[in-house]
Design a protein around this motif. Structure first.
Motif, mmCIF file in Angstrom:
data_model
loop_
_atom_site.group_PDB
_atom_site.id
_atom_site.type_symbol
_atom_site.label_atom_id
_atom_site.label_comp_id
_atom_site.label_asym_id
_atom_site.label_seq_id
_atom_site.Cartn_x
_atom_site.Cartn_y
_atom_site.Cartn_z
ATOM 1 N N VAL A 267 0.841 -1.214 0.000
ATOM 2 C CA VAL A 267 0.000 0.000 0.000
ATOM 3 C C VAL A 267 0.865 1.248 0.000
ATOM 4 N N LEU A 268 1.931 1.262 0.810
ATOM 5 C CA LEU A 268 2.843 2.406 0.838
ATOM 6 C C LEU A 268 3.490 2.615 -0.526
ATOM 7 N N ASP A 269 3.851 1.513 -1.176
ATOM 8 C CA ASP A 269 4.460 1.596 -2.499
ATOM 9 C C ASP A 269 3.483 2.186 -3.518
ATOM 10 N N ILE A 270 2.193 1.830 -3.393
ATOM 11 C CA ILE A 270 1.181 2.334 -4.331
ATOM 12 C C ILE A 270 0.929 3.828 -4.123
ATOM 13 N N TYR A 271 0.874 4.258 -2.868
ATOM 14 C CA TYR A 271 0.524 5.647 -2.572
ATOM 15 C C TYR A 271 1.714 6.594 -2.624
ATOM 16 N N VAL A 272 2.899 6.071 -2.830
ATOM 17 C CA VAL A 272 4.086 6.922 -3.040
ATOM 18 C C VAL A 272 4.677 6.523 -4.387
#
Length: 335
Positions: free
Chosen positions: A50-55
Motif C-alpha cells: 500500500v505504501l508503495d502504491i501511494y508513493v
C-alpha cells in the motif's frame, strides 16, 4: 502489469516466510501463535505494498543513497569485526559488538551520502544515466529570472527538460523582496513566489531547492554564489541580469540569457517589407511616431506623428540591434 505481478509474488513470498517461521517454532505452544505470525507477516507485506502504491514518485538518488549507505555500513562492520576479533573473543560479546557498530556505521554512511548525493553521481552509472535523460546539466535560476516569469512559460513548452535548481540563498532574497515595504518590490517578489509555485506544481518539471552551504560560497555576493554554484554542479546559469551574465562568462560558466532568447525569437523584418502598426505616441524627431509590435519591439515611423491612435501600413527602411533589443525604422507606406 509487471508491478501487479511483482506485488502478487511478494505477497506469496510473505506467506511462505510466515510458514517457514511457524515450522521453526517449538511444538506444544499455543495454537493461536501460528495464526498471529501469519497475520503479522501478511499485514506487514500488505502495508509495504500500500505504501508503495501511494508513493508512486520515488527519487532514485535518495533510494540509491540509502542502499549504498547500508551496504557500506555493513561492509565496514564486517571489516571491523575481523580486525577486532581478538578483543571481542575476550569479552564474548561478538553479537552485541556487531549490532552496535553496524547500527552506527549504517546510519553515518547513509547520512553522509544523503547530504552529498549531488557530489557522488559519477560513482553510480544508473543515476548518471537518469540525469542525462533529464537534460544532464542542471539550470541554476537567479532571482531576476523567477520574478520575470517567462521561465515558467518557456519550460512549459518543453524546450528545457533539465533539472531546475533554485538555491536557498536566492529563495531567501526573493522572500525578502516579497516582504519589502515598497509596494512595487513586494508585488515583484510575490509574483516570483507564484512562478516558483507554478513550477513546483508541474509534474513534468524537476525543480529542486538547493539547501547545502558550500565552503566556497561563504562571504560571497549573491551573484557570485550563483556562478560558483553553477560551476560546482557543472550546470548553467539562467538569468536576465546583464551584470550576472558578464560575471558568469568571466568565470567560464555557461549562461542562458532569457533576453537573448526573446530577441532571437522576434520576427525578422527586412527592408522594404510592409506591415500594419498602431501609432502609440510621438517620437523624438519632428515627424516621427512610435509603435510597438506584439513582442514589444519598438518601431519608429517617419511621417507617423500625425497618425497617433491610428492603425496604418508602414514600410521598413532599416533595423538596429541594441543590448536592450531590436529597433525597427520605417516610414508610412505610400510616402
Amino acid at each position: 502489469m509487471a508491478l501487479i505481478v511483482l506485488r502478487f509474488i511478494f505477497l506469496l513470498c510473505a506467506g511462505g516466510v510466515s510458514a517457514i517461521i511457524n515450522t521453526s517454532l517449538p511444538s506444544g505452544g499455543s495454537e493461536a501463535v501460528p495464526w498471529l505470525t501469519f497475520v503479522a507477516i501478511m499485514g506487514l507485506a500488505v502495508a509495504i505494498v500500500v505504501l508503495d502504491i501511494y508513493v508512486p514518485r520515488k527519487r532514485i538518488d535518495t533510494i540509491t543513497s540509502v542502499y549504498f549507505g547500508v551496504l557500506i555500513g555493513v561492509l565496514l562492520t564486517f571489516i571491523l569485526t575481523i580486525a577486532a576479533a581478538p578483543l571481542i573473543e575476550m569479552t564474548s560479546n561478538l553479537r552485541v559488538f556487531q549490532l552496535v557498530v553496524g547500527l552506527v556505521l549504517c546510519y553515518v554512511c547513509t547520512s553522509v551520502l544523503l547530504q552529498t548525493k549531488d557530489d557522488f553521481r559519477f560513482l553510480i552509472p544508473y543515476v548518471e544515466f537518469v540525469r542525462e535523460v533529464k537534460g544532464f546539466k542542471p539550470l541554476v535560476l537567479d532571482t531576476s529570472v523567477v520574478i520575470d516569469g517567462r521561465i515558467a512559460d518557456l519550460v512549459a513548452t518543453g524546450v528545457f527538460d533539465n533539472q531546475l535548481i533554485m538555491p536557498r540563498f536566492a529563495l531567501s532574497e526573493l522572500q525578502a523582496i516579497a516582504d519589502s515595504s515598497d509596494k512595487l518590490r513586494r508585488t515583484r517578489g510575490r509574483r516570483g513566489l507564484d512562478v516558483l509555485n507554478r513550477l513546483r506544481a508541474d509534474e513534468n518539471v524537476d525543480l529542486q531547492i538547493f539547501d547545502r552551504e558550500l565552503p566556497e560560497l561563504a562571504g560571497q555576493t549573491v551573484d557570485l554564489k550563483l556562478v560558483l554554484l553553477a560551476k560546482h554542479l557543472e550546470g548553467k546559469v539562467v538569468t536576465g541580469d546583464y551584470n550576472l551574465n558578464k560575471v558568469a562568462k568571466v568565470q567560464g560558466v555557461p549562461v542562458i540569457n532569457l533576453n537573448e532568447i526573446s530577441n532571437s525569437l522576434r520576427p525578422v523584418f527586412l527592408p522594404d517589407e510592409s506591415f500594419r502598426l498602431r501609432i502609440i505616441k510621438p517620437g523624438e524627431g519632428p515627424e516621427q511616431g512610435i509603435g510597438y509590435l506584439d513582442d514589444g519591439t519598438m518601431v519608429v515611423v517617419e511621417g507617423g506623428r500625425h497618425k497617433i491612435g491610428q492603425e496604418i501600413d508602414v514600410r521598413v527602411t532599416s533595423t538596429l540591434q541594441t543590448n536592450a533589443g531590436k529597433m525597427i525604422f520605417s516610414k508610412v507606406d505610400g510616402h
